[in-house]
Design an enzyme around this catalytic site. Structure first.
Site, PDB file in Angstrom:
ATOM      1  N   HIS A   1      42.157  57.168  27.420  1.00  0.00           N
ATOM      2  CA  HIS A   1      42.798  56.295  28.400  1.00  0.00           C
ATOM      3  C   HIS A   1      43.967  55.525  27.787  1.00  0.00           C
ATOM      4  O   HIS A   1      44.696  54.833  28.487  1.00  0.00           O
ATOM      5  CB  HIS A   1      41.744  55.324  28.954  1.00  0.00           C
ATOM      6  CG  HIS A   1      42.179  54.526  30.132  1.00  0.00           C
ATOM      7  ND1 HIS A   1      42.379  53.163  30.070  1.00  0.00           N
ATOM      8  CD2 HIS A   1      42.466  54.883  31.409  1.00  0.00           C
ATOM      9  CE1 HIS A   1      42.756  52.715  31.263  1.00  0.00           C
ATOM     10  NE2 HIS A   1      42.819  53.723  32.085  1.00  0.00           N
TER      11      HIS A   1
ATOM     12  N   TYR B   1      52.974  49.501  40.227  1.00  0.00           N
ATOM     13  CA  TYR B   1      52.005  48.816  39.372  1.00  0.00           C
ATOM     14  C   TYR B   1      52.746  47.895  38.403  1.00  0.00           C
ATOM     15  O   TYR B   1      53.801  48.254  37.891  1.00  0.00           O
ATOM     16  CB  TYR B   1      51.196  49.813  38.536  1.00  0.00           C
ATOM     17  CG  TYR B   1      50.278  50.727  39.301  1.00  0.00           C
ATOM     18  CD1 TYR B   1      50.316  50.841  40.686  1.00  0.00           C
ATOM     19  CD2 TYR B   1      49.336  51.507  38.619  1.00  0.00           C
ATOM     20  CE1 TYR B   1      49.474  51.691  41.365  1.00  0.00           C
ATOM     21  CE2 TYR B   1      48.488  52.367  39.289  1.00  0.00           C
ATOM     22  CZ  TYR B   1      48.561  52.458  40.662  1.00  0.00           C
ATOM     23  OH  TYR B   1      47.723  53.303  41.331  1.00  0.00           O
TER      24      TYR B   1
END
Length: 721
Positions: free
Chosen positions: A467, A500
């Site tokens: 991630h 975002y």
């Protein structure tokens, strides 16, 4: 003795009463999303967008979280969550909390937003309210464009109940055979390849005073429902009711047994398309009990799994209305700014007469002058991160590019740059996370493109999702090798970079370059790297170091000093971190947590968390950056990176958090945190009982919105130069 100074041994900080349930906390987050659709201060079409996001979020929640709880329930799991619930109790409590939210969304759209749309010349009409001319047009449209796509499926002893695909909208149809007088049941799938809303031509739109409406249309399922005689000629249509099905869509890949992870995930994706067990049935409240129970029986569902609405099913399709040419009904457009340091490079290049980029006129020269922080979507992703990778791809001095990719768009300029770099003879490594939920198929497609171009594609580690958001560029400069890094909080996705909020650090500090070299060797080879010079890496050292820093603040307080922690993230779920934060609060540490989504910590509890405050910021941008501040007795430490304080991030994912050492960047990050903590427009305060209360300014002139403030600051930062 003050209660906040009571010794830890006197209280059981693992007690269930001190923890919120993660899934119920997530529902509270999704309510905050829904509230943007309820709030009259939100522009009208943006309110429809937030209603669509609420629905889309719920779809994923059912496909993953509810599906998982149901599997636990069926397996007889009785282990309690940190808040003391069994899977069955969680399902019951989720259902009880969610039903009023679904009803609130339904009522808001049907009886509030639709009438406001009409006032703006946007008419979403029920078929029964059409005039004859409009019906004739839709009748002809149905014959030409819809009818050829439809497939009615009979359900009888020779035709078993058909498979209902995930998230599909369907019609349950009851017809009567006039020859036998027998009632028959059939299912018609509403094709997803057709627009959900059928627009009427301009001459047939609603008239509004002296002008024609901007848009007039009808839901597709209603057009089908009122033309069923084409599908069942010779039959009498008795009744027709829309329904929507949600299925378990989580992947189950036994990585230890998967010889080829790519192939294994492709096979699982085929299973997902076919679908697993149903987990939710959405129907109209008017659906008769006989139809409802038939669907429940055929889908293997119970009453708890059925959600009834009075209006439109599948609000996620309301995204459609954001395409209407009505800028006055949307947020003002935002164009990310190009930072001054990039503009200076561009200016120098424009004055240069050679095609090749001379030394000192590239991003690398800017990074050599000192660490650089980028903040999206306020600063342009394309002019910073994307340009960094593109320059590296074409720079003759760059020898290698190594990059982790969790989510990116299929047409991403970054993927194209990596392919170009490989074609230019550079050593290119892309670690592609195939297990990025709901992006697996997309990642497989462009991973194959990268492989075909000669990029070394690695699919991560068994049992761990990768991630981390990192890029390492190795460059030959004079007689030495220099390593340039980008370590960020967000995905390398140009599309989401406009929606975002994320941070990224550019640096050529030798220790960071060495750390990323070790990290990539860990990801691509057989390295057992256990320590890093600067980076906090999960699952290796991050949890331990975070706990040490929280406890260090507590120790400062116990020694007569002060302690201060400010942490911003997407979610706080990990029980061990929560417990250590409670210990710090009891020692007197002042703690501010900015958590967009789930928070299992209960703030403001006397003697436990009196000094902890939690806020959530919800607005036009999705808060995604992670920032961690520790006062450390005046020797302040700040970090940014990819990890939330969740068990999966700290123990089951490869994550990287980088210390920020440049004093100016530390001040910049502190300013961002300060702006969010003083927000009184988008911020919600978490109360000890688990509810959230939105802050409201006493005077509208003193409204402070995080996103508005940061957009204005971004504009000011470039307009003054």
């Amino acid at each position: 003795m003050p209660k906040s100074k009571i010794k830890s041994s006197e209280v059981n900080l693992k007690d269930h009463q001190y923890y919120f349930n993660r899934d119920l906390s997530w529902l509270e987050f999704n309510y905050r999303v829904l509230y943007e659709a309820l709030d009259s201060r939100t522009p009208l079409l943006e309110r429809l967008k937030f209603s669509a996001i609420f629905c889309s979020n719920l779809d994923e929640f059912f496909m993953v979280r509810i599906a998982g709880l149901k599997q636990q329930q069926e397996a007889g799991v009785t282990k309690l969550t940190p808040d003391g619930r069994t899977p069955s109790q969680q399902l019951a409590d989720i259902s009880a909390r969610l039903r009023p939210l679904v009803s609130q969304q339904d009522q808001n759209f049907e009886y509030n937003l639709k009438s406001q749309l009409v006032a703006q010349g946007i008419h979403l009409i029920n078929y029964v309210d059409l005039n004859q001319e409009q019906r004739t047009h839709l009748h002809e449209y149905f014959e030409a464009h819809i009818f050829p796509v439809l497939t009615p499926l009979a359900v009888d002893p020779s035709h078993p109940f058909p498979y209902i695909s995930n998230l599909s909208l369907n019609l349950a149809v009851v017809v009567r055979d006039p020859e036998t007088d027998k009632e028959l049941f059939a299912r018609v799938k509403v094709p997803s390849v057709l627009p959900r809303f059928i627009e009427l031509p301009k001459e047939l739109r609603q008239q509004q005073r002296d002008k024609t409406a901007i848009w007039t249309g009808v839901p597709l399922e209603q057009v089908i429902a009122h033309n069923l005689e084409f599908l069942f000629p010779g039959m009498i249509i008795q009744e027709c009711h829309a329904f929507r099905v949600t299925r378990n869509a989580d992947l189950e890949v036994e990585e230890d047994e998967a010889y080829d992870l790519l192939l294994a995930i492709e096979q699982e994706l085929r299973k997902r398309r076919i679908g697993k067990s149903a987990v939710r049935l959405e129907i109209h409240a008017s659906t008769p009990e006989t139809i409802k129970h038939r669907l429940m029986q055929d889908l293997g569902l119970e009453d708890m799994d059925v959600y009834e609405v009075e209006g439109l099913l599948g609000h996620r399709d309301l995204f459609y209305f954001m395409s209407l040419p009505c800028p006055e009904l949307k947020d003002p457009p935002w164009n990310p700014v190009t930072p001054n340091w990039v503009k200076e490079i561009q200016q120098r290049r424009s004055e240069c007469e050679t095609e090749d980029i001379p030394d000192g006129m590239d991003i690398f020269s800017a990074i050599r002058e000192g660490d650089i922080l980028v903040h999206h979507p306020y600063q342009a992703f394309s002019a910073t991160v994307q340009e960094f990778i593109t320059e590296a791809a074409y720079d003759p001095n760059v020898q290698a590019i190594k990059m982790t990719l969790y989510r990116t768009s299929g047409d991403s300029p970054i993927v194209k740059a990596l392919i170009a770099a490989a074609e230019n003879g550079k050593q290119v490594v892309a670690l592609v996370e195939l297990k990025a939920r709901f992006d697996e198929e997309n990642n497989i497609l462009w991973a194959r493109k990268l492989e075909q171009a000669g990029v070394h594609v690695v699919y991560g580690l068994v049992g761990l999702k990768t991630h981390t958001k990192t890029v390492l560029v190795v460059r030959q400069e004079d007689k030495q090798i220099r390593r340039y890094v980008h370590i960020g909080t967000g995905n390398y996705n140009p599309k989401t970079a406009k929606l975002y909020t994320d941070l990224g650090l550019f640096s050529c500090r030798e220790e960071l370059g060495a750390d990323l070299t070790d990290l990539f060797n860990f990801l691509t080879g057989y390295s057992r790297q256990k320590s890093y010079r600067k980076l906090l890496v999960a699952p290796v050292s991050m949890r331990k170091r975070m706990i040490e820093m929280i406890r260090r603040e507590a120790e400062h307080c116990r020694n007569g000093g002060t302690g201060r922690i400010v942490a911003k993230m997407n979610a706080l779920v990990d029980p061990e971190i929560v417990e250590v934060l409670y210990e710090a609060s009891r020692a007197g540490v002042e703690i501010d947590l900015i958590i967009r989504g789930m928070c299992c910590l209960r703030p403001g509890v006397e003697g436990i968390s009196e000094t902890i405050r939690v806020i959530s910021v919800i607005g036009r941008f999705l808060e995604h950056s992670r920032i961690f501040y520790f006062h450390n007795g005046g020797k302040e430490e700040m970090y940014i990176g990819s990890a939330d304080w969740m068990t999966r991030n700290l123990s089951r994912r490869v994550e990287a958090i980088v210390p920020v050492e440049d004093p100016n960047i530390i001040k910049e990050l502190q300013e961002i945190l300060g702006i969010m903590l003083s927000d009184n427009r988008q911020a919600w305060d978490l109360l000890p009982d688990g509810t959230y209360v939105q802050r409201r300014p006493s005077d509208e002139d003193h409204q402070q919105s995080t996103h508005e403030t940061l957009m204005q600051m971004a504009l000011n930062s470039v307009s003054t130069h």
